[in-house]
Design an enzyme around this catalytic site. Structure first.
Site, PDB file in Angstrom:
ATOM      1  N   GLU A  35       0.843  -1.195   0.000  1.00 58.98           N
ATOM      2  CA  GLU A  35       0.000   0.000   0.000  1.00 58.98           C
ATOM      3  C   GLU A  35       0.877   1.244   0.000  1.00 58.98           C
ATOM      4  OE1 GLU A  35      -2.561   3.018   0.212  1.00 58.98           O
ATOM      5  OE2 GLU A  35      -3.133   0.951  -0.299  1.00 58.98           O
ATOM      6  N   GLN A  36       0.542   2.217  -0.874  1.00 61.96           N
ATOM      7  CA  GLN A  36       1.391   3.400  -0.976  1.00 61.96           C
ATOM      8  C   GLN A  36       1.218   4.365   0.196  1.00 61.96           C
ATOM      9  OE1 GLN A  36       0.584   5.703  -4.477  1.00 61.96           O
ATOM     10  NE2 GLN A  36      -1.570   6.048  -3.964  1.00 61.96           N
ATOM     11  N   ARG A 109     -17.492   3.560   3.872  1.00 63.28           N
ATOM     12  CA  ARG A 109     -16.347   2.933   3.215  1.00 63.28           C
ATOM     13  C   ARG A 109     -15.258   2.554   4.217  1.00 63.28           C
ATOM     14  NH1 ARG A 109     -14.920   2.821  -2.153  1.00 63.28           N
ATOM     15  NH2 ARG A 109     -16.556   3.568  -3.535  1.00 63.28           N
ATOM     16  N   TYR A 217     -28.458   7.974   2.047  1.00 66.31           N
ATOM     17  CA  TYR A 217     -28.780   6.753   2.788  1.00 66.31           C
ATOM     18  C   TYR A 217     -28.027   6.741   4.116  1.00 66.31           C
ATOM     19  CZ  TYR A 217     -24.493   5.207   0.346  1.00 66.31           C
ATOM     20  OH  TYR A 217     -23.223   5.116  -0.180  1.00 66.31           O
ATOM     21  N   ASP A 297     -10.530  -1.306 -10.059  1.00 64.29           N
ATOM     22  CA  ASP A 297     -10.445  -0.093 -10.869  1.00 64.29           C
ATOM     23  C   ASP A 297      -9.180  -0.025 -11.709  1.00 64.29           C
ATOM     24  OD1 ASP A 297     -12.876   0.822 -10.037  1.00 64.29           O
ATOM     25  OD2 ASP A 297     -12.113   2.367  -8.686  1.00 64.29           O
TER      26      ASP A 297
END
Length: 401
Positions: A35-36, A109, A217, A297
């Site tokens: 992970e960067q 998230r 929501y 992605d």
């Protein structure tokens, strides 16, 4: 240990990368996630997960944790942003769950990411490494090596690029660029007690109008109310694409002028410090080069109009896992069969997301009338528009056929 302790290397520790690591670990093979950022975490606000995603999360063994923090909406409701009229709704309750084998959930998230990260941390087959901006990856002699900007080198048995829209891993396969949609999003979550009530707050609302929409929501057990404001900027030009001179908060106010009171109230609460320009890319016909492949992605970035970006990444993770089970000793064959299934699937979702963006943002009187007439003629248990997206798993396909 497997293959002389040389791990699978996953570039990127987002939702897709962590799910991929959990999937690979299911095959009893070692995984190193690079992970960067200086720590594993997610920015942004809410996320919607349809059954094609929650089926995968069930398989990965993390749904019990997600159930503790998620919200299970009763309906997905389309509203007219100007008249305030309900246009159509989809039942997300027991009928939905029985049809697709898993629930529809909404959550923050960062909460989803935390659940996946904790599952990886507790898995003996997975190592998480931070501060690793990968600038190079190459294959030689049946192994792969990746090099970080700080000079660190990692040797492994294969590489999965899960480094998102602006992927460096993708550059190994194609020299393309993200495509700007000329839309921007403003996101944020506010305490539930600040929300002006408009019907059932357990529902997912999408207020639509010409070149604009608003999604609302609840998240985090119903403690916060997530809002996303999206609009097309008339100030966008190719020359100013990389600046902040288009899609500004002032333009947002102008675009949403004249919308109904409930939408206006929502706009007043939205966080204005950060804007998210909305990009996708055109589908490509190859994600794989020997022992290097892409997912999420990095492989198929898409616009958000079907709420399928993370869902497709989770599908990738599950299918890649299936192929590694099937071809334990032949990684290249596993990667090729993985992309043979996933490329046409994700290309269809990418193009469908663009199409649905045009439908919900329609600007012509005739187009709006036709859309609203079709929507109003359906019932809450009419799933024909979502079957191909939410029903991507064996159990669901059997129940639909």
């Amino acid at each position: 240990m497997n293959r002389e302790n040389k791990p699978f290397i996953v570039i990127g520790g987002g939702i897709g990368g962590l799910a991929t690591a959990l999937g690979i670990a299911e095959t009893k093979q070692y995984v190193k996630v690079l992970e960067q950022a200086p720590e594993f975490g997610e920015i942004g606000a809410g996320i919607q997960l349809a059954a094609n995603a929650t089926n995968v999360l069930q398989r990965l063994g993390v749904m019990d944790k997600i159930n503790e923090i998620a919200v299970f909406p009763k309906r997905l409701v389309l509203m007219d942003a100007f008249s305030g009229k309900e246009l159509s709704a989809l039942d997300l309750g027991n009928v939905y769950k029985e049809r697709y084998g898993a629930p529809y959930v909404v959550l923050h998230r960062s909460d989803l990411h935390k659940v996946l990260a904790e599952a990886c941390e507790s898995n003996p087959f997975i190592e998480l490494v931070t501060n690793q901006t990968i600038i190079e990856a190459e294959e030689h002699g049946g192994e792969v090596s990746v090099t970080a900007a700080d000079g660190a080198q990692h040797i492994g048995t294969a590489v999965i690029g899960a480094d998102g829209l602006w992927s460096n891993a993708r550059k190994l396969l194609v020299e393309d660029q993200p495509v700007c949609s000329q839309y921007v999003a403003y996101r944020g979550a506010i305490p539930m007690d600040e929300v002006t009530s408009h019907g059932d707050l357990d529902d997912v609302y999408m207020w639509i109008g010409p070149n604009l929409h608003l999604v609302q929501y609840p998240v985090r057990r119903g403690e916060l109310y997530n809002q996303v404001v999206v609009f097309k900027s008339s100030q966008y030009t190719k020359e100013n694409e990389q600046t902040n001179h288009w899609g500004t908060p002032d333009e947002m106010d102008r675009v949403f002028a004249g919308t109904c009171e409930l939408v206006q109230n929502a706009i007043s609460f939205i966080q204005r410090q950060r804007r998210w320009p909305m990009y996708d890319r055109l589908p490509i016909d190859n994600w794989t080069k020997g022992r290097i492949t892409l997912m999420g992605d990095a492989a198929h970035p898409m616009l958000q109009y079907l709420a399928q970006g993370a869902c497709q990444a989770l599908e990738d993770a599950a299918y890649l896992t299936d192929m590694l089970h099937k071809h334990d000793q032949d990684i290249e064959q596993a990667f090729m069969e993985y992309q043979e299934e996933r490329i046409p699937r994700t290309a269809n979702v990418q193009s469908s997301a663009r199409m649905w963006g045009e439908i919900i943002h329609n600007t012509t009187d005739a187009g709006i009338l036709l859309r609203d007439t079709i929507l109003s003629s359906r019932t809450g248990k009419d799933f024909k528009f979502i079957d191909e997206f939410h029903g991507y798993n064996k159990k669901a396909r059997e129940s639909i056929s």
